[in-house]
Each structure stands twice: as structure tokens, then as C-alpha cells.
Design an enzyme around this catalytic site. Sequence first.
Site, mmCIF file in Angstrom:
data_model
loop_
_atom_site.group_PDB
_atom_site.id
_atom_site.type_symbol
_atom_site.label_atom_id
_atom_site.label_comp_id
_atom_site.label_asym_id
_atom_site.label_seq_id
_atom_site.Cartn_x
_atom_site.Cartn_y
_atom_site.Cartn_z
ATOM 1 N N HIS A 157 -20.073 59.346 -90.309
ATOM 2 C CA HIS A 157 -19.027 60.308 -89.917
ATOM 3 C C HIS A 157 -19.168 60.715 -88.445
ATOM 4 O O HIS A 157 -18.800 61.839 -88.075
ATOM 5 C CB HIS A 157 -19.055 61.568 -90.792
ATOM 6 C CG HIS A 157 -19.128 61.293 -92.258
ATOM 7 N ND1 HIS A 157 -18.020 61.170 -93.058
ATOM 8 C CD2 HIS A 157 -20.200 61.071 -93.073
ATOM 9 C CE1 HIS A 157 -18.388 60.907 -94.304
ATOM 10 N NE2 HIS A 157 -19.712 60.829 -94.337
ATOM 11 N N SER A 288 -12.401 55.123 -60.439
ATOM 12 C CA SER A 288 -11.129 55.839 -60.451
ATOM 13 C C SER A 288 -10.603 55.915 -59.022
ATOM 14 O O SER A 288 -11.379 56.068 -58.074
ATOM 15 C CB SER A 288 -11.351 57.245 -61.005
ATOM 16 O OG SER A 288 -10.335 58.110 -60.543
ATOM 17 N N LYS A 294 -16.390 58.422 -61.074
ATOM 18 C CA LYS A 294 -16.176 57.743 -62.349
ATOM 19 C C LYS A 294 -16.708 56.315 -62.405
ATOM 20 O O LYS A 294 -16.616 55.566 -61.452
ATOM 21 C CB LYS A 294 -14.676 57.699 -62.657
ATOM 22 C CG LYS A 294 -14.069 59.061 -62.839
ATOM 23 C CD LYS A 294 -14.299 59.588 -64.214
ATOM 24 C CE LYS A 294 -13.168 59.159 -65.103
ATOM 25 N NZ LYS A 294 -13.458 59.258 -66.478
ATOM 26 N N GLU A 301 -12.989 48.979 -73.289
ATOM 27 C CA GLU A 301 -11.719 49.579 -73.728
ATOM 28 C C GLU A 301 -10.658 48.504 -73.951
ATOM 29 O O GLU A 301 -9.870 48.569 -74.894
ATOM 30 C CB GLU A 301 -11.234 50.599 -72.702
ATOM 31 C CG GLU A 301 -12.099 51.849 -72.681
ATOM 32 C CD GLU A 301 -11.763 52.778 -71.527
ATOM 33 O OE1 GLU A 301 -11.847 53.991 -71.717
ATOM 34 O OE2 GLU A 301 -11.431 52.306 -70.430
#
Length: 464
Positions: A157, A288, A294, A301
Site C-alpha cells: 500500500h 528544468s 531540478k 516517466e
Amino acid sequence: MVKKLWGGRFKKEIDKDFFQFQKSIQYDYRLAEYDIYHSIIHVSALKESGLLTVIEAKELTIALNEIFTEVREEKFKPNMNAEDIHSDIQDRVEKKVGKLSEKLHTLRSRNDQVVFDEKWYCYKEGIYVISLLNVILSSLNHFGNRYRDCYIPGYTHTQRAQVVSFLSYTGAYFCMFERDFERLDVFLKKSSIYIGSGALAGSAIPRAAYSEALRKFLEKTKAMSLSSKSLAVRNPLDNVASRDFVIEFLNILSIIQMHLSRMAEDFILFSTKEFGFFDLPEEFCTGSSLMPHKKNPDFLELVRGNTGKIYGNLMSILVTMKGLPLTYNRDMQLDKEPLFSSVETIKDELKITVDLIGKIELNRKRLEDALKDEELYATELVEFLVYQGVAFSRAHEVVGKLIRYSEDEGIKIKDMSDKTLSKFNCKLTHKDIRKIMNPKYAVSSKKSFSAPKKTTSVKSPRFK
Ligand code: ARG
């Protein structure tokens, strides 16, 4: 426009927009190699059955081999004015041998060609994918062994559950990709190539001629693993009407994708500041344009994101096929883009994932900090009590109370004195707790499976 393989019964030229709409050369050029195989076998069968002279067959085969060399050397530029790869190759043969080319397509149909080409494509790409799976298995194996002294919280979970060894963690993905390997292995072993279905009803060329031509070709190209079941067609209607082999292949690729995507998700989470277990290699991240700090896990992704496309490709062919009356229908042309798209995407993902895995660094400090969380050992405390003869539900309750007390009083379980522990009416001592709340103890207390080995054997692909 390249000469069409049909047209005698038509009075009017094909509508220009419709021609553009229906052509498939812009993607089926990928089948060039296999389409040439079909032609070479077909020419040989025509010769066996006396429909071509030895010299004619030789001349056509030389021309086909020349085109084949262009394909192999990546010099083949598809002619975008052709309707499809079959017409394109026919046209090239005509340019080489002139009028004799009219005999190349003798008694054959593109319906037979296209299924032959696709089967061979799936087989060949399948071999490539299985070899990549093999590499991913060994890279997971190395990754686990590189940090074989490390432990990591295991989750259910997405909540901390119990400690596991890092080798067990990578081993879980190893097992998933190993099953993918086995699934693909079965698919490849049962792959077979048929030729001679004509348009649907079979061909006037004798089965023996096709079988002999196919056998010789398979022997020559050393595609032996294909040979055992690869005879001329058993049922030509089935052969031109079916694409379940494409669906099966895309199904296997979809399962691989699902595993890649889950692994990507884990790695993304583990590389966040919040977890901080993994340091991802910069080469596979991007920055970024606004926020200078970043380092985004874009490769992972995109792997996760590609799942929509890969599942969609499978679904697209399933739906395309579901209501088609026998036998061939043009709808079936639309299986190619999804097939090529899934194959190309999965190959890229597997290759890059291997490189990424090889360069991920574990942040030992963050792992050690996480492993200090006492809740990770609650189950081991229960297990200890159970082995001391305490009934399971009672042990469960006692440990629950210990945790509650620790939270309420702000005192670590590990720091509780024997006096404090005695309040819980259990046989746990301070010394026991110190022993149990330790990653090494927690992991070694699990006896239900064999501990991951130092070098898990890696499959070697049977197909080269
Ligand atoms: N481009 C077609 C396909 O991919 C080739 C077969 C064409 N056959 C036909 N009868 N129109 O399915």
C-alpha cells in the site's frame, strides 16, 4: 505512381486522395527483407513446378538478391509513390529485369505475402527482444549483487511494511522478466512460416514445390528453428485471415511493458527527496528550463507513459480483428503501425533501462535512516513471540500496544527497559528487542524461500 499489382478491370484511375489514404508503404517498408524472402521462395517454387525456366528463375533471384543487399546495407529508400512494399519491390524487379518481372507475381497474392512477412518480422524481432530480456536479467542481477550487503524497506500500500534485502528487491523484478523471457521463448518456439495460400483458396502451385522451396530457403538462411513446422499451408483461409500471432506477440510485449512501467514507477519514487534511496544517473535525466535545481527522471516517466500506447496497440488490433468475416479484409492492413510501434518502443526501453540500471547508485545513508523505523520490525516481534509459545492474536495485540505506547510516550521500543516491557505482560526483554529490530535479523528470520543467490543464473537465449 508505381504500377499497381491490379487494375485490369478498372476503367478509371484511382482517386488521388483515396490513394494516399490507403497506401501503406510509409510504414510497411519495414517488411522489405521478408517480402524479398517470399519472392525468392516463390520463384523457386515456380521453377520446381515448371512455370519458370531455370534461367528465368536465376535472373529473378539475382535481381531480388540485389534488392535484398540494399535493404541489408540500409540503402533501400522506399518509394513513397508505391501502394505498399509488395508493389515497390515488384517495381524494382521490373527496373532490373524488364518484362520478365511480369512472371514474378505468377499465381500469388499479397494476402499470402503480407502474413508471411509479418510472421517473419515477429519472429526476428522476438529474437531481438528475448536477447534484450536476457541482458536486463543480468543487469538486475548485477545491480542486486553490487549492493548485496544492503537492506531496504519493503512496501505494501506504499506504506512501510517489512525489511527485505536489496537482492530480494531486484530479484522480484528478475523473476518478472524471467517469466517474460519464458513466455517469449514459447512464442518463438512455436513460430512457423507458411507460404502458398494464394488469395485465400490455396494455389495451383503444388504443395510439394512450395515445401521444397521453403525448406531449401530455411536451410540456406539458417533460420532452422523456424523450419520444423514451416511447411506449405495447412489451411489457406486461416492463414490469410488470422493475426492472432501478432496479438500474442503484442500481448507478451504488453506484459513486458507492464513490468518495465512498474519498475520505472518504483525507481521514480525511490529517487525523490522524500525517499532518497536511489541516485539516478544524470545521463538519463533532464533539467528544468526554469528551476535550476531540478533533475527530473524523464526516461522513467516516458517508460511509464508509454504503457498507454503499448496497451492501446494491443487493444487496437484485438478490436480491428473481432468482427472481420473470413478471410482477408483490408482492415487488417491496420495491424502494422501498432505492431511496429510496440516493437520499436519496447526495444528502446529495454536497451536504455539496462544502461540506466548499470549506473544507479544507492544512497546507503538514506537507506540506513529508513531502516531505523521501528515499525518495520513489528512483524518480526510478533513472530518472535509466536515462537516463544504466545498465541498469534495475543502476540499481535501486544506488539500493537507496544507501538502505541512508544508513540504516545515518545520513547523508542528499542530504548524501553525490561521494567517498562514487563507492563505488557509478554516475554520480550530489552535484549531480545535489540536483537530483533535489526535488518539482518529480520531478513534471516524468513525461512520460507531460498535466499537469493550471489549469482543467479542468467538464461542464455536459444536464438541467435
Ligand atoms: N497492404 C496490405 C496489408 O497490409 C497488403 C495486402 C493487400 N491485399 C489486398 N487484397 N488488397 O494488409
